[in-house]
Design an enzyme around this catalytic site. Structure first.
Site, PDB file in Angstrom:
ATOM      1  N   HIS A  72      30.948  36.633  39.307  1.00 47.67           N
ATOM      2  CA  HIS A  72      32.286  36.029  39.327  1.00 47.67           C
ATOM      3  C   HIS A  72      32.777  35.968  40.751  1.00 47.67           C
ATOM      4  O   HIS A  72      32.819  36.967  41.447  1.00 47.67           O
ATOM      5  CB  HIS A  72      33.264  36.855  38.485  1.00 47.67           C
ATOM      6  CG  HIS A  72      33.055  36.661  37.021  1.00 47.67           C
ATOM      7  ND1 HIS A  72      33.792  35.771  36.277  1.00 47.67           N
ATOM      8  CD2 HIS A  72      32.177  37.221  36.171  1.00 47.67           C
ATOM      9  CE1 HIS A  72      33.370  35.793  35.026  1.00 47.67           C
ATOM     10  NE2 HIS A  72      32.393  36.669  34.937  1.00 47.67           N
ATOM     11  N   TYR A 201      43.960  37.342  34.026  1.00 49.46           N
ATOM     12  CA  TYR A 201      44.937  38.437  33.992  1.00 49.46           C
ATOM     13  C   TYR A 201      46.294  37.777  33.762  1.00 49.46           C
ATOM     14  O   TYR A 201      46.786  37.066  34.640  1.00 49.46           O
ATOM     15  CB  TYR A 201      44.961  39.193  35.318  1.00 49.46           C
ATOM     16  CG  TYR A 201      43.763  40.077  35.549  1.00 49.46           C
ATOM     17  CD1 TYR A 201      42.569  39.570  36.036  1.00 49.46           C
ATOM     18  CD2 TYR A 201      43.831  41.448  35.287  1.00 49.46           C
ATOM     19  CE1 TYR A 201      41.469  40.401  36.262  1.00 49.46           C
ATOM     20  CE2 TYR A 201      42.739  42.290  35.518  1.00 49.46           C
ATOM     21  CZ  TYR A 201      41.565  41.750  35.989  1.00 49.46           C
ATOM     22  OH  TYR A 201      40.482  42.578  36.210  1.00 49.46           O
ATOM     23  N   PRO A 292      42.698  51.001  33.708  1.00 50.11           N
ATOM     24  CA  PRO A 292      41.617  50.007  33.757  1.00 50.11           C
ATOM     25  C   PRO A 292      41.965  48.689  34.453  1.00 50.11           C
ATOM     26  O   PRO A 292      41.069  47.882  34.697  1.00 50.11           O
ATOM     27  CB  PRO A 292      41.296  49.757  32.277  1.00 50.11           C
ATOM     28  CG  PRO A 292      42.529  50.140  31.544  1.00 50.11           C
ATOM     29  CD  PRO A 292      43.179  51.229  32.336  1.00 50.11           C
ATOM     30  N   LYS A 296      38.220  49.679  38.239  1.00 46.47           N
ATOM     31  CA  LYS A 296      37.679  50.509  39.316  1.00 46.47           C
ATOM     32  C   LYS A 296      36.921  51.761  38.849  1.00 46.47           C
ATOM     33  O   LYS A 296      36.190  52.365  39.642  1.00 46.47           O
ATOM     34  CB  LYS A 296      38.824  50.972  40.242  1.00 46.47           C
ATOM     35  CG  LYS A 296      39.406  49.863  41.076  1.00 46.47           C
ATOM     36  CD  LYS A 296      38.404  49.408  42.120  1.00 46.47           C
ATOM     37  CE  LYS A 296      38.771  48.057  42.669  1.00 46.47           C
ATOM     38  NZ  LYS A 296      37.655  47.309  43.186  1.00 46.47           N
ATOM     39  N   TYR A 382      39.887  44.105  45.025  1.00 46.89           N
ATOM     40  CA  TYR A 382      39.231  43.873  43.732  1.00 46.89           C
ATOM     41  C   TYR A 382      37.715  43.916  43.898  1.00 46.89           C
ATOM     42  O   TYR A 382      37.005  44.521  43.095  1.00 46.89           O
ATOM     43  CB  TYR A 382      39.663  42.523  43.166  1.00 46.89           C
ATOM     44  CG  TYR A 382      39.345  42.343  41.701  1.00 46.89           C
ATOM     45  CD1 TYR A 382      40.320  42.554  40.730  1.00 46.89           C
ATOM     46  CD2 TYR A 382      38.070  41.962  41.274  1.00 46.89           C
ATOM     47  CE1 TYR A 382      40.041  42.395  39.381  1.00 46.89           C
ATOM     48  CE2 TYR A 382      37.776  41.810  39.930  1.00 46.89           C
ATOM     49  CZ  TYR A 382      38.764  42.023  38.991  1.00 46.89           C
ATOM     50  OH  TYR A 382      38.482  41.878  37.658  1.00 46.89           O
TER      51      TYR A 382
END
Ligand code: APR
Ligand code: PHB
Length: 402
Positions: A72, A201, A292, A296, A382
């Site tokens: 991704h 998200y 979550p 991580k 991220y």
């Protein structure tokens, strides 16, 4: 029995550590209280940072993630009426991989068993002794009910959030930090192809929603719920209709399918320091928990043991303790960065019921979606801080920065 490193726990931390140590000629024994079937079936996170994939590759277990993992190069951030794509490769030159923790664990167990090095499942009564001395010991009962003693040079406590290792650090030196959040996630695994190319998200007045995936045919989705949510009040139909409602966007449709698993996950930040006491070293969930939202947990477990494997190889093989002495401080630098990032993502995306909070969250989302600097900051965090034991951060990760 004797070994160089006694490893408690066959989760990602313990198993990756065992692999990395074996490659450097360090002997270890892994002790796990659950069965192999249980450990391999436990559904958990599924996003691997590039440095995690690099460590798995170095540990000799990268083949399947390279073959089957879904790369991704970004995420979608959503709020009502908007779905904005953040392009990680353009922002920071790094990517992440969708590949389930269950698959990582299966690959690691297969690799360990193939080497013939000891990995004992279904042990009980695991207890640590003399961790402040040069002869620490682990006592336990093996799966046949026989009492065993394992003499070690060092012990690695990789026994997750409920294991016994952490409690061996005396309260006079131990410090813990904790934040519990006033919400939880209801997670489902569904037998349906993902309805999106990248993870979504989504902020929504009725609560956060996340569309993730495990493979081209299996989706993983989450809904923000109350911490005391009764899962029996969530029929499959109710789950799908809430997901469709919170992820709704004109011209887009959520595909539904059979739900294979559903559960409620509590959300907590927790850090235990130090991560070393005498000849006991903690790694992974044994030392820290993150909510979550930033994906991580698994990545931190892997980066801890990447640092720890080097430190223990120096200590055991070269009798050089410098890296072991620096382990806790080095690991905690990444731990706190990830703790901040996952707290920040959680705070930006979960509704609290407060109108002022909601306006701040929407402002933050618009800022991240429109400012390259803000987007690059999310992208860097991220995709993950490079693993280094000299404190170096992200320098050089910007493709435009020469
Ligand atoms: N004796 C032996 N093994 C134990 C004991 C014990 N007393 N207590 C716990 N364990 C085992 C657990 O059964 C588990 O298999 O230790 C292992 C710890 O593994 P994880 O919980 O997976 O923790 P870790 O390896 O640090 O990986 C962190 O897992 O929890 C997720 O989201 C988290 O992705 C992150 C990752
Ligand atoms: C998951 O796929 O389980 C997942 C993905 C992203 C997150 C958390 C969990 O932020």
């Amino acid at each position: 029995m004797k070994t160089q490193v006694g490893i408690i726990g066959a989760g990602p931390a313990g198993l990756v550590l065992a692999q990395l140590l074996a490659q450097q000629g360090v002997e270890s024994v892994v002790l796990e209280d659950r069965s192999r079937t249980y450990v391999e079936a436990r559904i958990r996170a599924g996003i691997l940072e590039q440095s995690t994939v690099d460590v798995l590759t170095e540990a000799g277990v990268g083949d399947r993630v390279h073959r089957e993992g879904l790369r991704h190069d970004g995420i979608h951030l959503q709020w009502p009426g908007h779905r904005e794509h953040l392009d990680f490769s353009a922002l920071c030159g790094r990517s992440v991989w969708a590949y389930g923790q269950t698959e990582v664990v299966k690959d690691l167990i297969n690799a360990r068993l193939a080497t013939g090095h000891p990995l004992h499942f279904e042990v009980s009564d695991v207890a640590l002794h003399d961790v402040e001395t040069n002869r620490p010991r682990i006592t336990y009962t093996d799966r046949d009910g026989v009492a065993q003693t394992l003499e070690c040079l060092v012990i690695a406590g990789c026994d997750g959030s409920h294991g016994p290792s952490r409690d061996l650090i005396p309260s006079t030196v131990r410090h813990t930090w904790e934040r519990t959040y006033p919400f939880a996630w209801l997670g489902i695994l569904a037998d349906v192809p993902p309805s999106t190319d990248e993870l979504i998200y989504a902020w929504h007045p009725d609560g956060f929603a996340l569309h993730s995936m495990r493979s081209p045919t299996v989706s993983r989705l989450y809904l923000q719920v109350r911490p005391d949510e009764d899962i029996t009040s969530w029929s499959d139909d109710r789950i799908w209709s809430q997901l469709a409602h919170r992820l709704d966007l004109d011209g887009w449709q959520l595909h539904t399918g059979p739900i294979l698993e559903k559960s409620v996950l509590p959300m907590r930040s927790f850090v235990n320091t130090p991560m070393r006491h005498g000849n006991l070293f903690l790694a992974g969930d044994a030392a820290h928990i993150v909510p979550p939202t930033g994906a991580k947990g698994l990545n931190l477990a892997v980066s801890d043991v990447a640092l720890l494997a080097r430190a223990l190889a120096d200590l055991v093989v070269k009798k050089d303790g410098a890296r072991a002495d620096a382990y806790s401080e080095n690991a905690l630098r990444r731990v706190w960065r990830a703790t901040h990032f996952s707290w920040w993502m959680t705070s930006m995306l979960h509704t609290t019921g407060d109108d002022f909070d909601a306006q701040l969250q929407l402002s933050q989302l618009r800022y991240v979606a429109t400012s390259r600097a803000a987007a690059a900051s999310l992208a860097e965090n991220y995709t993950g801080m490079p693993i280094s034991d000299d404190g170096a951060g992200w320098s050089g990760s910007d493709p435009d920065h020469t």
